[in-house]
Design an enzyme around this catalytic site. Structure first.
Site, PDB file in Angstrom:
ATOM      1  N   ASP A  39       0.850  -1.178   0.000  1.00 33.96           N
ATOM      2  CA  ASP A  39       0.000   0.000   0.000  1.00 33.96           C
ATOM      3  C   ASP A  39       0.904   1.253   0.000  1.00 33.96           C
ATOM      4  OD1 ASP A  39      -3.122   0.596   0.460  1.00 33.96           O
ATOM      5  OD2 ASP A  39      -1.990   2.056   1.614  1.00 33.96           O
TER       6      ASP A  39
ATOM      7  N   TYR B 157      -3.665  11.122   1.129  1.00 34.75           N
ATOM      8  CA  TYR B 157      -4.104  10.937  -0.256  1.00 34.75           C
ATOM      9  C   TYR B 157      -4.095  12.268  -1.008  1.00 34.75           C
ATOM     10  CZ  TYR B 157      -5.433   6.111   0.622  1.00 34.75           C
ATOM     11  OH  TYR B 157      -5.390   4.769   0.910  1.00 34.75           O
TER      12      TYR B 157
ATOM     13  N   HIS C 201      -4.612  -7.891   0.115  1.00 37.19           N
ATOM     14  CA  HIS C 201      -3.926  -6.612   0.298  1.00 37.19           C
ATOM     15  C   HIS C 201      -3.165  -6.516   1.620  1.00 37.19           C
ATOM     16  CE1 HIS C 201      -3.294  -2.409  -0.684  1.00 37.19           C
ATOM     17  NE2 HIS C 201      -3.692  -2.058   0.534  1.00 37.19           N
TER      18      HIS C 201
END
Length: 468
Positions: free
Chosen positions: A234, A384, A441
Site C-alpha cells: 500500500d 491521499y 492486500h
C-alpha cells in the site's frame, strides 16, 4: 604552390571537422552508456513539518514510548457506542453497498461487551516502542531485536504499513522474522507514517511519500544503520520505493507485496491485447492471464467500485473525516469494510463480509482503536490529497527506475495484478517474483507465514549473490 596550399587547407578543413565530429560522437555514445548504466536517483530534499518556524537546532533524543489507556477513554468510547444509530440494510445487499449493518451490530456488540482494550494495550506493548523528533514531528516506531543463533547474520529490516492499516499489521509476522532457521535473521523496525497512529501529524501542507521516505531514512541513520532492507505494501510500497530511489547505496534490498509499475506504455497496451490469446509472446504466464482477464471487469470496473474512498480522501478529506473522528462505529465500518473487500473481492457477496475468515475481531478492532484513540483518521486521509494533488504519473519518482535488488510477492487477491513482464519497466534488478498461492492486500496480517518465507528467500538470494 597554390595547389599544394589548397590541398593543405582542404586537409585541415575536412580532417579536423571529421575527427572532431567523430570524437564528439564517440563521447556522446560513451556518455549515454554511462548515463544508462549508472543508477539515477531522486532528490532527497529537506523539510520542516512542525508547528511554527524551524528552530536552529532540533532535539534528536530517542525515548521509550508506552501505549496507555484510561478509564475515561474507555467510558467515552462505550458511551459513544451506546448512542449509535443504525440503519437497516437493503434486502440481500450483503457487502455490496458497503459494511452491512446487520453484521455491524454483531461487531459493535462484541466491541462493547467482550473486546478488552486494556488487554490489547498490553499486546501492543509486548514489543519496544520509541519516539524521536524528525523535521519537527514526533516519529513513532516499534524496534524488535532478534533471537540470534550461532552462524546467523543479523540484518536490519524496515517494514512500512499503509492505509487503513498501522504498525500493528506486522505483529503476526515479527516473530517469524526475528527468530528463524535461516542463515539470516532480522532486526525489525516498524515506523508509523506521520499522521498515522502514534506518529505526530504534519502541521503543514505537502507531506507526501517522498517526505516520509526522507524522514524514515533519517530515522534509520539515527539508529545507526547505514545499510538495510525495506519492505512495504500500500502506501508503504510507495514510501520504500522512494527510499530506494533516494539513497540506493543504503538499501540492500527492497521487498514489496504491492507491485507498482507503469502501465501506460504502448508496449504494455499491446501486450494486453495479445496476452490473453498468445501470452508467451508478451512474457505472460498462465497465472498472469488468470489474474488479468477479463481485463475491463478486473482492472476497470472493480477498481471503480473500490476507489470511491480515494476520490473523497484525495479532494476533501477533512469533511468526510469529521464524522469518522466523532463516531467510533462509523470509523469501524469505514476501516473494516476495506479489510473485507481488499482481502478478497468475493467477500462483497457474503453477509458477514468474510472478515473473520482471515482475521480475529480482536486484531481488527485493535487497529481501529489505534486510529480512534489517536484521532489520526483525518491526517491519515490527508495523505491521499498530498500525494494526488498533482499529476501523480509525472512526479519524479514515477519516472525514475528502481535499481536496488528487488523481491516482489504477488498475492492473487491484491486489487491490481502486475505481471513480471511489466515489473521490469520499473525495477531493473528483480531477484525474485513470487506468485503467492493465496492472500490479498493486508498480506502481513492475513498470511504472515507466506510473507515471512518470501522475505527470507529473497534476502537469502541477495546475500548469497553479494558475497560471491
Amino acid at each position: 604552390m597554390v595547389k599544394q596550399c589548397n590541398n593543405i587547407k582542404y586537409y585541415f578543413d575536412s580532417t579536423w571537422w571529421e575527427e572532431a565530429l567523430s570524437s564528439a560522437g564517440v563521447g556522446a555514445v560513451l556518455c549515454y552508456l554511462a548515463w544508462r548504466q549508472s543508477p539515477k536517483t531522486i532528490p532527497v530534499g529537506d523539510g520542516w513539518w512542525g508547528a511554527g518556524e524551524k528552530p536552529i537546532t532540533e532535539d534528536e533524543t530517542i525515548h521509550r514510548f508506552v501505549v496507555t489507556t484510561s478509564v475515561e477513554e474507555i467510558e467515552d468510547l462505550q458511551r459513544r457506542i451506546d448512542q449509535t444509530r443504525f440503519t437497516d440494510p437493503l434486502e440481500d445487499s450483503r457487502f455490496n453497498y458497503g459494511f452491512n449493518s446487520n453484521y455491524l451490530r454483531q461487531v459493535v456488540s462484541y466491541w462493547r461487551h467482550q473486546f478488552d482494550w486494556e488487554k490489547q494495550v498490553k499486546v501492543i506493548n509486548q514489543y519496544p516502542h520509541f519516539k524521536t523528533k524528525i523535521e519537527g514531528i514526533e516519529v513513532h516506531y516499534v524496534h524488535v531485536r532478534p533471537v540470534q543463533k550461532a552462524g546467523q547474520t543479523v540484518l536490519p529490516l524496515m517494514m512500512v504499513h499503509g492505509w487503513p492499516g498501522s504498525f500493528y499489521e506486522f505483529y503476526r509476522i515479527i516473530p517469524l522474522l526475528t527468530k528463524t532457521d535461516s542463515d539470516v535473521v532480522f532486526e525489525v523496525i516498524c515506523p508509523s507514517i506521520p499522521g498515522y497512529g502514534y506518529s505526530e501529524a504534519p502541521h503543514k501542507k505537502g507531506f507526501n511519500t517522498l517526505e516520509a521516505a526522507r524522514i524514515f531514512h533519517k530515522l534509520m541513520e539515527r539508529l545507526g544503520f547505514t545499510e538495510f532492507y525495506v519492505q512495504g505494501g500500500d502506501w508503504g510500497a510507495f514510501i520504500t520505493n522512494n527510499m530506494a530511489q533516494m539513497k540506493p547505496e543504503c538499501i540492500r534490498g527492497l521487498h514489496l507485496n504491492m507491485v507498482i509499475a507503469r502501465t501506460d506504455s504502448l508496449g504494455q497496451l499491446l501486450s494486453l491485447v495479445i496476452g490473453r490469446y498468445l501470452p508467451f509472446l508478451v512474457g505472460f504466464t498462465k497465472e498472469d492471464v488468470r489474474r488479468l482477464y477479463p481485463y475491463m471487469e478486473k482492472n476497470i470496473f472493480d477498481i471503480l467500485r473500490e476507489t470511491g474512498y480515494l476520490h473523497i480522501q484525495a479532494t476533501k478529506p477533512d469533511t468526510a473525516g469529521c464524522g469518522l473522528n466523532d463516531s467510533p462505529v462509523g470509523l469501524a465500518a469505514y476501516i473494516l469494510e476495506k479489510f473485507s473487500s481488499w482481502t478478497d473481492l468475493g467477500n462483497r457477496d457474503l453477509e458477514d463480509g468474510g472478515l473473520e475468515r482471515k482475521f480475529s475481531l480482536d486484531d481488527l478492532l485493535t487497529n481501529v482503536m489505534i486510529y480512534w484513540t489517536t484521532c489520526s483518521i483525518i491526517p491519515s486521509m490527508r495523505f491521499y490529497k498530498e500525494n494526488l494533488k498533482k499529476d501523480f504519473k509525472t512526479r519524479v519518482d514515477r519516472v525514475t527506475s528502481v535499481y536496488v535488488p528487488t523481491g516482489l510477492a504477488s498475492f492473487p487477491d491484491e486489487l491490481l495484478h502486475c505481471p513480471r513482464a511489466w515489473a521490469g519497466s520499473r525495477f531493473t534488478d528483480v531477484r525474485s517474483f513470487t506468485y503467492m498461492p493465496r492472500g490479498g492486500h493486508f498480506a502481513a496480517l492475513e498470511e504472515p507465514q507466506l510473507m515471512a518465507q518470501d522475505i527470507i528467500q529473497f534476502v537469502e538470494k541477495v546475500e548469497s549473490k553479494d558475497h560471491k
